[in-house]
Design an enzyme around this catalytic site. Structure first.
Site, PDB file in Angstrom:
ATOM      1  CB  THR A  65      31.611  27.032  17.576  1.00  0.00           C
ATOM      2  OG1 THR A  65      32.929  26.502  17.398  1.00  0.00           O
ATOM      3  CG2 THR A  65      31.498  28.340  16.818  1.00  0.00           C
ATOM      4  CB  CYS A  66      26.638  26.065  19.276  1.00  0.00           C
ATOM      5  SG  CYS A  66      26.729  25.423  17.596  1.00  0.00           S
ATOM      6  CB  THR A  67      28.411  26.428  24.247  1.00  0.00           C
ATOM      7  OG1 THR A  67      27.623  25.246  24.039  1.00  0.00           O
ATOM      8  CG2 THR A  67      28.327  26.811  25.705  1.00  0.00           C
ATOM      9  CB  VAL A  70      23.597  30.417  21.904  1.00  0.00           C
ATOM     10  CG1 VAL A  70      22.234  30.629  22.528  1.00  0.00           C
ATOM     11  CG2 VAL A  70      23.471  29.592  20.618  1.00  0.00           C
TER      12      VAL A  70
END
Length: 179
Positions: A65-67, A70
């Site tokens: 999810t973060c990848t 961002v």
């Protein structure tokens, strides 16, 4: 030896518990900065919150999810500047090596977005945004959140109810809400 390790583990757990119990920062609050790491674990930096600043707290470098989230901040760096934002920071409770490698993967040509390793959770904890992610990440991590500052004063806080989702912390949503 086992009792020394058990005692150290108990002390560490108590420290983490106290950080996790910190109240979440609210609009109008004045915040301080804490040392984080950018390029080297041996060279801490203390971010200076000058003017309008957007801080994206994420649970973990290289997580799915973060990848996905961002890069939208990297792609919209110019749009944030147009809205008067002086700095965009991505902060995760990870080590400096992981954050540097993640930045290089997501922005191989460089980016104005700063990636900070809050390896001890001090900055995240001071903002009241640590949560117990032991089951998934092995220890405490940052809630998925965006804090908008004007200098050291909190203007707004958006925290995802579910850290695996990106709704209120989406770059376009944050941009639309900037005054």
């Amino acid at each position: 030896m086992a009792s020394v390790l058990a005692s150290a583990a108990q002390t560490a757990h108590a420290a983490v518990s106290s950080l996790l119990s910190a109240a979440q920062v609210k609009p109008g609050a004045t915040v301080s900065s804490y040392p984080v790491k950018e390029d080297s674990p041996a060279e801490p930096v203390t971010p200076k919150f000058e003017g309008k600043t957007v801080i994206l707290f994420v649970p973990g470098a290289f997580s799915g999810t973060c990848t996905g989230q961002v890069p939208t901040y990297i792609q919209n760096a110019a749009a944030f500047k147009e809205k008067g934002v002086k700095g965009v920071y991505v902060v995760a409770v990870n080590d400096a090596f992981a954050m540097k490698a993640w930045k290089e993967q997501l922005a191989p040509g460089g980016t104005e977005v700063k990636f900070y390793a809050d390896d001890k959770g001090q900055l995240t904890g001071a903002f009241g945004l640590l949560f117990d992610a032991t089951a998934f990440f092995g220890g405490p991590r940052a809630k998925r959140a965006v804090v908008i500052l004007d200098g050291n004063t909190v203007e707004s806080v958006a925290v995802e109810e579910d850290p695996t989702k990106v709704t209120v912390t989406d770059a376009k949503t944050i941009l639309a809400n900037l005054s």
